[in-house]
Design an enzyme around this catalytic site. Sequence first.
Site, mmCIF file in Angstrom:
data_model
loop_
_atom_site.group_PDB
_atom_site.id
_atom_site.type_symbol
_atom_site.label_atom_id
_atom_site.label_comp_id
_atom_site.label_asym_id
_atom_site.label_seq_id
_atom_site.Cartn_x
_atom_site.Cartn_y
_atom_site.Cartn_z
ATOM 1 N N LYS A 137 0.842 -1.180 0.000
ATOM 2 C CA LYS A 137 0.000 0.000 0.000
ATOM 3 C C LYS A 137 0.891 1.249 0.000
ATOM 4 O O LYS A 137 2.032 1.134 0.422
ATOM 5 C CB LYS A 137 -0.946 0.022 1.195
ATOM 6 C CG LYS A 137 -0.226 -0.046 2.558
ATOM 7 C CD LYS A 137 -0.829 0.855 3.586
ATOM 8 C CE LYS A 137 -0.400 2.283 3.486
ATOM 9 N NZ LYS A 137 0.894 2.614 4.094
ATOM 10 N N HIS A 167 -0.906 -4.212 5.836
ATOM 11 C CA HIS A 167 -0.308 -5.089 6.860
ATOM 12 C C HIS A 167 -1.106 -5.096 8.165
ATOM 13 O O HIS A 167 -0.957 -6.005 8.978
ATOM 14 C CB HIS A 167 1.174 -4.759 7.089
ATOM 15 C CG HIS A 167 1.421 -3.568 7.963
ATOM 16 N ND1 HIS A 167 1.481 -2.301 7.485
ATOM 17 C CD2 HIS A 167 1.639 -3.471 9.297
ATOM 18 C CE1 HIS A 167 1.717 -1.468 8.483
ATOM 19 N NE2 HIS A 167 1.817 -2.158 9.596
ATOM 20 N N LYS A 171 -2.186 -8.207 11.540
ATOM 21 C CA LYS A 171 -1.956 -8.117 12.987
ATOM 22 C C LYS A 171 -2.945 -9.029 13.712
ATOM 23 O O LYS A 171 -4.133 -9.048 13.385
ATOM 24 C CB LYS A 171 -2.126 -6.665 13.462
ATOM 25 C CG LYS A 171 -1.002 -5.736 12.986
ATOM 26 C CD LYS A 171 -1.194 -4.348 13.539
ATOM 27 C CE LYS A 171 -0.226 -3.365 12.933
ATOM 28 N NZ LYS A 171 1.040 -3.213 13.630
ATOM 29 N N ASP A 224 -1.564 7.579 3.582
ATOM 30 C CA ASP A 224 -0.624 6.612 4.158
ATOM 31 C C ASP A 224 -1.310 5.714 5.196
ATOM 32 O O ASP A 224 -0.986 4.537 5.319
ATOM 33 C CB ASP A 224 0.537 7.365 4.824
ATOM 34 C CG ASP A 224 1.647 6.447 5.300
ATOM 35 O OD1 ASP A 224 2.040 5.548 4.540
ATOM 36 O OD2 ASP A 224 2.119 6.613 6.448
ATOM 37 N N HIS A 229 -5.207 1.473 6.627
ATOM 38 C CA HIS A 229 -5.286 0.823 7.946
ATOM 39 C C HIS A 229 -6.521 1.241 8.762
ATOM 40 O O HIS A 229 -7.209 0.404 9.339
ATOM 41 C CB HIS A 229 -4.043 1.136 8.777
ATOM 42 C CG HIS A 229 -2.754 0.859 8.074
ATOM 43 N ND1 HIS A 229 -2.588 -0.168 7.184
ATOM 44 C CD2 HIS A 229 -1.547 1.495 8.121
ATOM 45 C CE1 HIS A 229 -1.347 -0.173 6.727
ATOM 46 N NE2 HIS A 229 -0.699 0.831 7.278
HETATM 47 C C1 BG6 Z 1 2.734 1.967 7.213
HETATM 48 C C2 BG6 Z 1 2.913 3.423 6.943
HETATM 49 O O1 BG6 Z 1 1.769 1.411 6.353
HETATM 50 O O2 BG6 Z 1 2.308 1.785 8.563
HETATM 51 C C3 BG6 Z 1 3.908 4.016 7.913
HETATM 52 O O3 BG6 Z 1 3.379 3.601 5.616
HETATM 53 C C4 BG6 Z 1 3.524 3.735 9.341
HETATM 54 O O4 BG6 Z 1 4.038 5.423 7.718
HETATM 55 C C5 BG6 Z 1 3.238 2.244 9.529
HETATM 56 O O5 BG6 Z 1 4.599 4.108 10.173
HETATM 57 C C6 BG6 Z 1 2.645 1.964 10.898
HETATM 58 O O6 BG6 Z 1 2.538 0.578 11.065
HETATM 59 P P1 BG6 Z 1 2.671 -0.100 12.502
HETATM 60 O O7 BG6 Z 1 2.472 -1.547 12.243
HETATM 61 O O8 BG6 Z 1 4.038 0.245 13.009
HETATM 62 O O9 BG6 Z 1 1.581 0.528 13.330
#
Ligand code: BG6
Length: 455
Positions: A137, A167, A171, A224, A229
């Site tokens: 993404k 991602h 989780k 982002d 997410h």
């Molecule tokens: C990513 C973003 O998808 O997710 C990042 O591009 C961000 O900017 C990250 O820091 C956060 O992921 P996590 O798993 O650390 O919460």
Amino acid sequence: MNKQAFVVFGATGNLMYKKLIPALDSLLQQGKLEEDVLIYAVGRKEHDTKEYLALAKRAVKQDMDWDRLAEHLRYFHLEADEPDDYDALFDELAASDCTDIMVYLALPPQLFPVIARRISASGLIKKGDTNRIVFEKPFGEDLATAKDINQELWRYFDESQIYRIDHYLGKDMIQNILVVRFGNRIFEHTWNHRTIRSVVIVAKEDESVMQRGGYYDSIGAIKDMLQSHLLQMASLVAMRKPASFSSEAIKDAKIEVFEHLRIVPESMVRGQYRGYRDADKVAKDSTTETFVFCEASIELDKWKDVPFYFITGKHLDEKRSEIILHFHDDESLFDLQEDAQRNQNRLVIKVSPDDGVEFTFNVKQPGLDNVITTAGLDYCHSCLSMQNTPEAYEKLLLDLSRQNRTLFTRWDEIEATWHIVEHMTRDCEELLFYDDYEDLHHQIQQRNGVDLDDL
Ligand code: BG6
């Protein structure tokens, strides 16, 4: 058994060092991958494998078994638009007898079409075979570019060969949302506007953009984090019970939420931390947001008049992702203390860094007087497992190797979520500049009358 190869484009990028190498190492250590699996780290820079491993060793923060990784990893130099390089990669994979190939594009979306075209032309992945291609993404930069990219990809690959990553779906606690909801009648029967007052979805980060200015400045917090997410988390909280727990039925139920979710334009706040413009590869007059707050409504009976709040940003006070459900206050027979009243009946699904579920409710304080206070039931998810809960990328890479598509996003999810965020920047051009979270919190309180810590 087919010999497998992960072919990762973006070998010297942040994602490779921060997430993919540690995840692959952990899978190797647990014996989850085939013993002869190969990992090709593909990059533009001229390195040999030994030099690359030395670089990676300096960049990766986790403790790892580098000797074990060295047995599986090869560096491969390739120019993105050079057909001969792809032919050489094809020959290399054939010479190593790899027949189950997974190409992972850990690269900005602008590069997706050209690389996909070359991969297809070289025969590395042929339309309809079982080889797979993975896209990180954000998938596109907006609705129009996402559609263009997708059209292009469908020319070269079947949908079943395309894996789009978010991602957060890998989780453990995100996968747990559906179990908590649908595995417990007590929750599912109260999971609607009659009982729930508001939902807050948070992904705060204390880190700044660090070395990722080049990527981040063209993207910003909305694209982002929110488009992917945070909206994914919202859909899992808000969706109706799916017809079955198959991957497709869950995706259908999520789509219904996306199609009814509207951002309230007047609620939006975009912020940028002071110092962001000094980061490497960030424009000196950048108007990219590093923080966003907004309210959304979901126009389904189930969620009538229930605000969904989204909070995400960088350079804040802490790293924390969670979903908070506030339940309505009841007409109480009791005289509740102010504190108990404010906190009563709150369910927090903690995603990271702690993972678990916390439920807050009212109880009588021990003693002769009839004083009501707040108590919490706290379930610690990671405490249950003998080892660390798996990192999201471990789960996703393993599913990829097993051709399990459940946790990957379908095209219509991407399309619907781009549609939701499409006009956000236009609707809120104003940018608040903040030094730290306290400063931002204060400004939002002044400007919007909203206390971020008390939604
Ligand atoms: C990513 C973003 O998808 O997710 C990042 O591009 C961000 O900017 C990250 O820091 C956060 O992921 P996590 O798993 O650390 O919460």
